[in-house]
Design an enzyme around this catalytic site. Sequence first.
Site, PDB file in Angstrom:
ATOM      1  N   ASP A  19       0.828  -1.210   0.000  1.00 58.80           N
ATOM      2  CA  ASP A  19       0.000   0.000   0.000  1.00 58.80           C
ATOM      3  C   ASP A  19       0.865   1.263   0.000  1.00 58.80           C
ATOM      4  O   ASP A  19       0.339   2.381  -0.056  1.00 58.80           O
ATOM      5  CB  ASP A  19      -1.017  -0.006   1.156  1.00 58.80           C
ATOM      6  CG  ASP A  19      -0.366   0.031   2.516  1.00 58.80           C
ATOM      7  OD1 ASP A  19       0.875  -0.032   2.604  1.00 58.80           O
ATOM      8  OD2 ASP A  19      -1.102   0.127   3.524  1.00 58.80           O
ATOM      9  N   SER A  20       2.191   1.098  -0.019  1.00 58.81           N
ATOM     10  CA  SER A  20       3.075   2.247  -0.255  1.00 58.81           C
ATOM     11  C   SER A  20       2.713   2.892  -1.591  1.00 58.81           C
ATOM     12  O   SER A  20       3.054   4.053  -1.836  1.00 58.81           O
ATOM     13  CB  SER A  20       4.545   1.801  -0.276  1.00 58.81           C
ATOM     14  OG  SER A  20       4.740   0.810  -1.270  1.00 58.81           O
ATOM     15  N   ASP A  39      -1.227  -6.196  -0.340  1.00 63.34           N
ATOM     16  CA  ASP A  39      -1.462  -5.565   0.967  1.00 63.34           C
ATOM     17  C   ASP A  39      -2.956  -5.332   1.176  1.00 63.34           C
ATOM     18  O   ASP A  39      -3.641  -4.831   0.271  1.00 63.34           O
ATOM     19  CB  ASP A  39      -0.785  -4.181   0.976  1.00 63.34           C
ATOM     20  CG  ASP A  39       0.310  -4.080   2.012  1.00 63.34           C
ATOM     21  OD1 ASP A  39       0.373  -4.929   2.924  1.00 63.34           O
ATOM     22  OD2 ASP A  39       1.116  -3.126   1.904  1.00 63.34           O
ATOM     23  N   LYS A  97      -1.015  -9.436   2.778  1.00 61.51           N
ATOM     24  CA  LYS A  97      -0.212  -8.941   3.906  1.00 61.51           C
ATOM     25  C   LYS A  97      -1.091  -8.006   4.715  1.00 61.51           C
ATOM     26  O   LYS A  97      -1.877  -7.242   4.142  1.00 61.51           O
ATOM     27  CB  LYS A  97       1.036  -8.209   3.408  1.00 61.51           C
ATOM     28  CG  LYS A  97       1.869  -7.599   4.538  1.00 61.51           C
ATOM     29  CD  LYS A  97       3.248  -7.180   4.086  1.00 61.51           C
ATOM     30  CE  LYS A  97       3.319  -5.802   3.469  1.00 61.51           C
ATOM     31  NZ  LYS A  97       2.871  -4.696   4.355  1.00 61.51           N
ATOM     32  N   GLU A 110      -0.937  -5.514   8.529  1.00 60.63           N
ATOM     33  CA  GLU A 110      -0.102  -4.966   9.597  1.00 60.63           C
ATOM     34  C   GLU A 110      -0.674  -5.307  10.967  1.00 60.63           C
ATOM     35  O   GLU A 110      -1.907  -5.354  11.140  1.00 60.63           O
ATOM     36  CB  GLU A 110      -0.001  -3.440   9.441  1.00 60.63           C
ATOM     37  CG  GLU A 110       0.678  -3.027   8.140  1.00 60.63           C
ATOM     38  CD  GLU A 110       0.849  -1.512   8.019  1.00 60.63           C
ATOM     39  OE1 GLU A 110       0.508  -0.773   8.970  1.00 60.63           O
ATOM     40  OE2 GLU A 110       1.337  -1.076   6.952  1.00 60.63           O
ATOM     41  N   GLU A 145       9.786  -4.117   9.958  1.00 63.88           N
ATOM     42  CA  GLU A 145      10.140  -2.800   9.401  1.00 63.88           C
ATOM     43  C   GLU A 145      10.729  -1.876  10.459  1.00 63.88           C
ATOM     44  O   GLU A 145      10.177  -1.750  11.565  1.00 63.88           O
ATOM     45  CB  GLU A 145       8.898  -2.152   8.751  1.00 63.88           C
ATOM     46  CG  GLU A 145       9.203  -0.786   8.130  1.00 63.88           C
ATOM     47  CD  GLU A 145       8.172  -0.288   7.131  1.00 63.88           C
ATOM     48  OE1 GLU A 145       7.225  -1.033   6.809  1.00 63.88           O
ATOM     49  OE2 GLU A 145       8.332   0.860   6.661  1.00 63.88           O
TER      50      GLU A 145
END
Length: 320
Positions: free
Chosen positions: A73-74, A112, A142, A144, A211
Amino acid sequence: MFTATAARSKGNLLDAQFGLSTGQIHKGLKPVTVHSLQKQYADKVPITMLTAHNYPSALIAQEAGVDIILVGDSLAMVSLGMADTSEVTLDEMVVHARAVARAAARSFTIGDLPMGSYEISPKQALASAIRMVKEGRMQAVKLEGGQEMAETIHKITSSGIPVCGHVGLTPQRQHALGGFKVQGNTVGKALSLLRDAQAVQDAGAFCIVLECVPQDIAEVVTQALKVPTIGIGAGNKTSGQVLVQIDMLGTRPPDAFMPKFVKKYGDEWTSSLNGIKQYKEEVTSRAYPAPEHNYKSDPKVTEALKAHIREFMEPNQAES
Ligand code: KIV
C-alpha cells in the site's frame, strides 16, 4: 492452499491471454510457492521481495528473478501521490494487484490489505482477503499488526489464503506511533515486538515483514521464529529483504524524502528526465519524428489529395 500446480496454471493463463510462453517468462525457473519459500528459508538462502504497483514494474522485477512481488500500500504515496497510506482503498489496491498479477507468472505475489479493510473483524478481513485473491489475483495477503491481529490472521490462513505479517513500524498506524520511527529500541518495546512476531507466526503467517528495527533486535527476533522474516530497515540478518521499487530505482524526485535504509540502485528520475527533455527539444526542433519513424505513402495518393483540396476547399488561413 497455494501449490506449484496453482502457480503453473497462472502461467498457462498468461500463455493464453498474451501468447507468451510460460517457459519464456520463467526462463526455465519453477514458479515460487509458499513451499519453495519454506525450502529457501530452511536452506538459509535470503528471500528477495520487491514492490510492484503496475504491469511493467512487475514484469521487470520478475525478469530480475525477485522471489516475491508485493503490491504494497506504499503505492498510495509513491504511485498515487496520496499523503499517506490510510487513503488508499481496497478497490484501488485490487486494480493495481490485477495489473501486477498479469505480469507475475513466476514470482510469488502478495497484496497488501489497506487500512480499513481488515481491522473491524476477522470476518471483514477474510472478505477483503478473498477479494484480493479472487479479483486482485494475488496468491497471498499482507496485513499490519501483532498480537491483536492473531485471530484475524488465523481466520484468513485457516480459509486457505496465505498471510504475510507485518510488525515493527506499521505505516498504517503512523499517527499512533508518532510518525515513521525506529521500533523495538527499548527492552519493553523489543519484548513486545518479539511477542507480536510470535503471535503472528503462531496464527499461521508464512512470513513476517519486520520494518524499521535495529539490526541486532531483528536478528534475535528472526532466530526466535520458525518462519522467514523479511526486513526493511532491519539490517542484513533477517531471512530476506524488501524495498519499494520506486525508491530503490531512484524514480522519485531528488528532493523526495527517502528513509535511511533505502539504497538507490538506479537513477530513473535523471534518465527519464533527460529522455523527456530530449523528446521535447526534438519535437520543438522537428528532429523527431525522423524518416525512419514515418509510414510510406504513394506519391500519387498525396498528389490526388492536394488536387482535391485545391479544387474543393477554401485556402487554410494559417497557410495563406
Ligand atoms: O507498502 C509497502 O510497500 C510495504 C513494504 C514497504 C514492506 O509494506
